[in-house]
Motif scaffolding. Structure first.
Motif, PDB file in Angstrom:
ATOM      1  N   ALA A  59      -3.917   3.370   1.152  1.00 50.81           N
ATOM      2  CA  ALA A  59      -2.548   3.507   1.667  1.00 50.81           C
ATOM      3  C   ALA A  59      -1.541   2.847   0.730  1.00 50.81           C
ATOM      4  CB  ALA A  59      -2.455   2.896   3.061  1.00 50.81           C
ATOM      5  N   TRP A  60      -1.875   1.653   0.223  1.00 51.98           N
ATOM      6  CA  TRP A  60      -0.944   0.947  -0.663  1.00 51.98           C
ATOM      7  C   TRP A  60      -0.680   1.739  -1.925  1.00 51.98           C
ATOM      8  CZ3 TRP A  60      -1.489  -0.567  -5.682  1.00 51.98           C
ATOM      9  CH2 TRP A  60      -2.786  -0.500  -6.231  1.00 51.98           C
ATOM     10  N   SER A  61      -1.730   2.409  -2.437  1.00 50.75           N
ATOM     11  CA  SER A  61      -1.603   3.155  -3.682  1.00 50.75           C
ATOM     12  C   SER A  61      -0.704   4.382  -3.496  1.00 50.75           C
ATOM     13  CB  SER A  61      -2.984   3.579  -4.175  1.00 50.75           C
ATOM     14  OG  SER A  61      -2.904   4.263  -5.402  1.00 50.75           O
ATOM     15  N   LEU A  62      -0.868   5.061  -2.354  1.00 48.20           N
ATOM     16  CA  LEU A  62      -0.002   6.204  -2.066  1.00 48.20           C
ATOM     17  C   LEU A  62       1.451   5.753  -1.924  1.00 48.20           C
ATOM     18  CD1 LEU A  62       0.303   9.231  -1.375  1.00 48.20           C
ATOM     19  CD2 LEU A  62      -0.092   8.623   1.021  1.00 48.20           C
ATOM     20  N   LEU A  63       1.652   4.660  -1.194  1.00 51.31           N
ATOM     21  CA  LEU A  63       3.001   4.127  -1.039  1.00 51.31           C
ATOM     22  C   LEU A  63       3.597   3.746  -2.390  1.00 51.31           C
ATOM     23  CD1 LEU A  63       2.928   1.762   2.080  1.00 51.31           C
ATOM     24  CD2 LEU A  63       4.415   3.731   1.708  1.00 51.31           C
TER      25      LEU A  63
END
Length: 415
Positions: A59-63
């Motif tokens: 999730a952090w990488s997509l954000l």
């Protein structure tokens, strides 16, 4: 209609709309609500915020590929302020991102929770293999809402209700309170500011509870109209104010919210190109001491040596600072602070202005130390100024007692 909306209507709030949500515009005058923010506590319904959640190991990488800030810099219970840009590098919205255990929460004042989800899904589309660990993307609004506590003594009220951990909560961090509520310390107006988010039904009960608990703090309930003056004194990004002129972070002097050194994010290429080319115009603050006969209006021309170098974006008089405050949109070569050679051409004639850095306000919260001060505890000073006065009185009293003792010794009968 939510229970919270019913409460507002029952208590005479003037309703308005923000971000497609019915929300109080005011409970009393904007000046009274503004004074509560600067001197006491203002309780507002901020349920116009769109709230979305994304979970999963990637999730952090997509954000990080979507927002301008570096999401890898925050950990559990921390938050950050960032921007969502379009491919041309223009601001769609600003937002807070909070790392909450197994998920990230996205909070936007200007777009809905579902719009935030659509942007996440659009970034995910075609890259499912790279982000295969995404578990869910969901909007939490309108089922969730948000209450906003703002003012120099907001911390004291919340500590009374939710415990002393509130006092130690750093800026841009959050904590869970009760069972299903999250308290985030963040704000744009320079005073102590806390956002309490969770299910609307719970917040309706909290609203009533806080009105009762806040009476001894002289807390006021308010709407959103107070923001006009608060954001004149402590400027922040507002689409209705700036979009007619620019939505570019460079022109808005908001590059501090952009991390150019991280991997690619939406709008990065366009924005980097604009950095190399240089902005043609920039936004800069302006002040006029006192209250002139003609307060500059939006669109009034800014002149220097007979040449037009820009326009007034916004301007009004701040009684608290006893000055006119505003923002100018100036040709880049002239967009510098602390210049007193410009004039604004108003309907009543030219007015001299001083360019200025922002913010302008003398925030009262800077005079408050939660470990030493209190609004309700009479054994403690309310603020730093009163503390100095108390200390001065104690020193004068100690000196008077010392002088009286010395006089008594001098006047005592000699053996």
């Amino acid at each position: 209609m939510s229970r919270l909306t019913e409460i507002h209507q029952q208590h005479g709030a003037v309703m308005g709309e923000r971000n497609g949500v019915a929300i109080p515009a005011s409970y009393c005058t904007a000046d009274e609500e503004h004074q509560a923010v600067r001197k006491n506590i203002l309780l507002s319904d901020y349920s116009h915020f769109g709230i979305a959640a994304i979970s999963g190991e990637s999730a952090w990488s997509l954000l990080n590929q979507l927002v301008s800030g570096d999401v890898s810099s925050i950990r559990d219970e921390q938050a950050m302020y960032s921007l969502l840009l379009d491919e041309q590098g223009h601001i769609i919205t600003d937002l807070y991102i909070a790392c909450d255990d197994e998920r990230f929460l996205l909070l936007s004042e200007w777009v809905s929770g579902e719009t935030l989800c659509e942007m996440l899904r659009a970034k995910l589309a075609g890259n499912e293999e790279e982000f295969e660990d995404i578990e869910s993307i969901e909007s939490l609004t309108p089922e969730w809402g948000m209450l906003h506590f703002e003012g120099p003594y907001a911390w004291e009220l919340l500590a009374e209700v939710y415990g002393m951990d509130v006092i130690g909560l750093p800026f841009q961090e959050h904590m869970h309170v009760e069972d299903d509520l999250i308290l985030l310390r963040s704000g744009k107006h320079g005073e102590y500011s806390y956002k309490l988010m969770g299910p609307q039904e719970l917040l309706a009960d909290v609203w009533k509870q806080m009105l009762a608990a806040g009476e001894k703090y002289d807390m006021r309930a308010g709407g959103l109209n107070y923001q006009r003056m608060a954001r004149l004194e402590n400027p922040c990004w507002e689409p209705d104010v700036f979009n007619a002129y620019t939505s570019c972070p460079i022109a808005l002097q908001m590059q501090w919210a952009v991390r150019y050194d991280k991997d690619g994010f939406t709008g990065q290429e366009s924005l980097s190109g604009r950095v190399e080319q240089g902005a043609s115009h920039r936004v800069v603050g302006m002040t006029i001491a006192g209250k002139p006969q003609a307060v500059p209006q939006r669109g009034d021309k800014v002149m220097f040596e007979g040449n037009c170098i820009g326009e007034v974006i916004v301007c009004d008089y701040s009684a608290d600072l006893e000055a006119c405050l505003g923002r100018l949109f100036l040709t880049d070569a002239w967009a510098w602070a602390d210049i007193d050679a410009y004039q604004v051409v108003t309907a009543s004639g030219p007015v001299a202005v001083m360019t200025s850095a922002v913010p302008f306000a003398r925030n009262y919260s800077f005079l408050i130390n939660p470990s030493e001060h209190s609004y309700v505890d009479s054994t403690r000073p309310r603020d730093l100024l009163q503390q100095f006065e108390w200390q001065k009185q104690k020193e004068e009293q100690a000196q008077a007692e010392k002088d009286a003792l010395a006089a008594a010794v001098d006047n005592a009968p000699k053996a």
